[in-house]
Design an enzyme around this catalytic site. Structure first.
Site, PDB file in Angstrom:
ATOM      1  N   HIS A   1       0.843  -1.195   0.000  1.00 24.62           N
ATOM      2  CA  HIS A   1       0.000   0.000   0.000  1.00 24.62           C
ATOM      3  C   HIS A   1       0.878   1.244   0.000  1.00 24.62           C
ATOM      4  CE1 HIS A   1      -3.581   2.414   0.606  1.00 24.62           C
ATOM      5  NE2 HIS A   1      -2.843   3.156   1.412  1.00 24.62           N
TER       6      HIS A   1
ATOM      7  N   ASP B   1     -14.745   2.975   7.290  1.00 26.92           N
ATOM      8  CA  ASP B   1     -13.708   3.831   6.709  1.00 26.92           C
ATOM      9  C   ASP B   1     -14.193   4.484   5.425  1.00 26.92           C
ATOM     10  OD1 ASP B   1     -10.994   4.922   6.388  1.00 26.92           O
ATOM     11  OD2 ASP B   1     -11.094   3.724   4.569  1.00 26.92           O
TER      12      ASP B   1
ATOM     13  N   ARG C   1     -14.062  12.990   5.776  1.00 29.98           N
ATOM     14  CA  ARG C   1     -12.809  13.708   6.069  1.00 29.98           C
ATOM     15  C   ARG C   1     -12.378  14.538   4.877  1.00 29.98           C
ATOM     16  NH1 ARG C   1      -9.107   9.128   6.976  1.00 29.98           N
ATOM     17  NH2 ARG C   1      -7.509  10.703   7.092  1.00 29.98           N
TER      18      ARG C   1
ATOM     19  N   SER D   1      -7.308   4.388   8.968  1.00 30.72           N
ATOM     20  CA  SER D   1      -8.025   4.243   7.702  1.00 30.72           C
ATOM     21  C   SER D   1      -7.316   3.215   6.815  1.00 30.72           C
ATOM     22  CB  SER D   1      -8.075   5.615   7.017  1.00 30.72           C
ATOM     23  OG  SER D   1      -8.393   5.505   5.667  1.00 30.72           O
TER      24      SER D   1
ATOM     25  N   LYS E   1      -8.471  -1.141   6.292  1.00 32.22           N
ATOM     26  CA  LYS E   1      -8.758  -1.738   4.977  1.00 32.22           C
ATOM     27  C   LYS E   1      -7.776  -2.856   4.667  1.00 32.22           C
ATOM     28  CE  LYS E   1      -8.554   2.307   3.080  1.00 32.22           C
ATOM     29  NZ  LYS E   1      -8.807   3.674   2.765  1.00 32.22           N
TER      30      LYS E   1
HETATM   31  N1  URA Z   1      -5.347   6.763   2.183  1.00 29.93           N
HETATM   32  C1  URA Z   1      -6.320   6.168   2.896  1.00 29.93           C
HETATM   33  O1  URA Z   1      -6.794   5.093   2.567  1.00 29.93           O
HETATM   34  N2  URA Z   1      -6.776   6.789   3.997  1.00 29.93           N
HETATM   35  C2  URA Z   1      -6.279   7.969   4.413  1.00 29.93           C
HETATM   36  O2  URA Z   1      -6.718   8.464   5.420  1.00 29.93           O
HETATM   37  C3  URA Z   1      -5.257   8.582   3.638  1.00 29.93           C
HETATM   38  C4  URA Z   1      -4.802   7.954   2.536  1.00 29.93           C
END
Ligand code: URA
Length: 424
Positions: free
Chosen positions: A83, A162, A169, A184, A188
């Site tokens: 990621h 999320d 957000r 966040s 995931k």
């Molecule tokens: N990527 C995400 O998935 N969440 C965030 O808060 C920032 C970047």
């Protein structure tokens, strides 16, 4: 009895939320019982006052529990996920997923779309005619078994808390908070069910975290969260002060990824792809392998072709190109000494590569091509940047964004290392 007003007040006044309060508020928000305005206030209180490691761990666990977790046990190979926290020209997932799959490791890349100045992997892949990003769990597992790599949209039932909170957000200026970003991303990623996670935490003008210490704190927080959930988690901190590679924009980035898969491509993209691949293979229990060789000898390209074809993409179809291009030339000769990643990202977005609202469509061919990168020589009048768009009325705004954001000097500069640090 827990109420949203009490939870907000506790955090507003600098207090610590209990596990029960966190579970209650995430569950209530997912089910629509805690209102958007209440969650906005809470997110702002967390943004301003921070959260303790225990609160971040509880918040993450509650977001994972808000939905389902993918079961990848049927894949029959180690599953490692990568990621990136998001940057400009960051197309690394495209060559990386098929490259790692060459070595018998499964790579489930559940990716997102671009919003704002950073591009989205799904938008990039959708510039390949026919490519389908929507797979269900059975489809994901089947493709991981057969091909070893899949890049698709996250299914709607993974960490739904999320999904809601991230959209909120984005519209309440509460994105750049370490507790909120870490929870966040990790909720995931953990819900995706991989055995290991390798994080590419970006630092610099094109990243959420502009300075090294904040990026390192974010990386440490995420590595700790992964470990607490039994997932081997590592992080590389990587430079995002200048764009990665020579392109920012959907089809432009696919084209550059194909160059990397064919054994060429810009050296920074290759270096980062290989560094992340090594880390992923090590996390999968296969240390000491040579991913660079698989780029050079065509195995990674074969793996890419299988992955694209498995998802309906026409691997041999020409990539879309923009209807208009315009070049920006150097007014003085010398060496390119600076190229601001954020400005290039915003310019690509303004040219049509990105969206201003969720759900908008993007132009496949739009973006920015860097003809002269930092450290390269340029003569007066030579083109430095090429702008691509289907809508030429956007070119002025893109040029304005780039004005004064790159420079030419008399002395050559060396670009610093891509990988700045490693954790985990
Ligand atoms: N990527 C995400 O998935 N969440 C965030 O808060 C920032 C970047």
């Amino acid at each position: 009895m827990i109420t949203a007003v009490d939870v907000i007040r506790t955090k507003r006044d600098g207090g610590e939320l209990s596990t029960d309060q966190i579970d209650w508020v995430i569950d209530g928000y997912t089910r629509g019982e805690v209102a958007d305005e209440q969650m906005s206030a809470l997110a702002m209180a967390i943004f301003l006052n921070g959260a303790s490691p225990r609160e971040i761990a509880d918040w993450t666990a509650a977001m994972i529990r808000s939905g389902l977790t993918l079961d990848l046990s049927g894949v029959g190979r180690p599953c490692v996920d990568k990621h990136s926290t998001g940057g400009v020209g960051d197309k690394i997932t495209l060559p990386l997923a098929p490259l790692v799959a060459v070595f018998g490791v499964a790579v489930p890349q559940l990716s997102g779309r671009g919003l704002g100045h950073t591009g989205g992997t799904l938008d990039k892949l959708e510039s390949i005619p026919g490519f389908d990003v929507n797979l269900d769990e059975a489809g994901i597992v089947a493709q991981l078994k057969e091909v070893g790599a899949v890049v698709c949209a996250a299914t709607g039932d993974l960490a739904p808390a999320d999904r809601k909170l991230y959209a909120l957000r984005d519209t309440t200026s509460t994105v750049e908070s370490i507790p909120l970003i870490a929870s966040s991303i990790m909720s995931k990623k953990i819900a995706e069910g991989a055995d290991a996670i390798v994080l590419d935490v970006k630092v610099g003008s094109g990243a959420f975290m502009k300075d090294f210490d904040r990026a390192k704190e974010l990386a440490e927080t995420m590595v700790r969260l992964g470990g607490a959930h039994g997932v081997d988690t590592r992080a590389l901190l990587t430079d995002m002060s200048v764009p990665l590679g020579r392109t920012a924009g959907n089809a432009l980035e696919v084209r550059e990824s194909l160059e990397v898969l064919a054994g060429g491509g810009p050296s920074d993209v290759v270096e980062l792809t290989v560094a992340l691949a090594r880390e992923m293979l090590d996390a999968a229990g296969r240390p000491g392998l040579d991913p660079a060789a698989a780029l050079a000898d065509g195995r990674a390209m074969d793996s890419w072709r299988k992955m694209i074809a498995a998802q309906g993409g026409d691997v041999d179809a020409p990539l879309p190109t923009a209807r208009h291009t315009e070049e920006i030339t150097a007014e003085t000769g010398g060496f390119v000494v600076d190229m601001d990643a954020y400005a290039v990202g915003v310019a690509a977005w303004r040219l049509g590569a990105g969206r201003t609202r969720q759900g908008q469509s993007v132009q496949a061919g739009a973006g920015v091509e860097i003809l002269k990168a930092v450290g390269e020589r340029v003569e007066v009048g030579e083109p430095v940047l090429r702008l691509h768009t289907d809508t030429p009325e956007r070119i002025e705004a893109a040029k304005e964004t780039l004005r004064g954001r790159w420079s030419v000097g008399a002395e050559p500069v060396e670009r610093g290392p891509i990988v700045l640090d490693r954790l985990g």
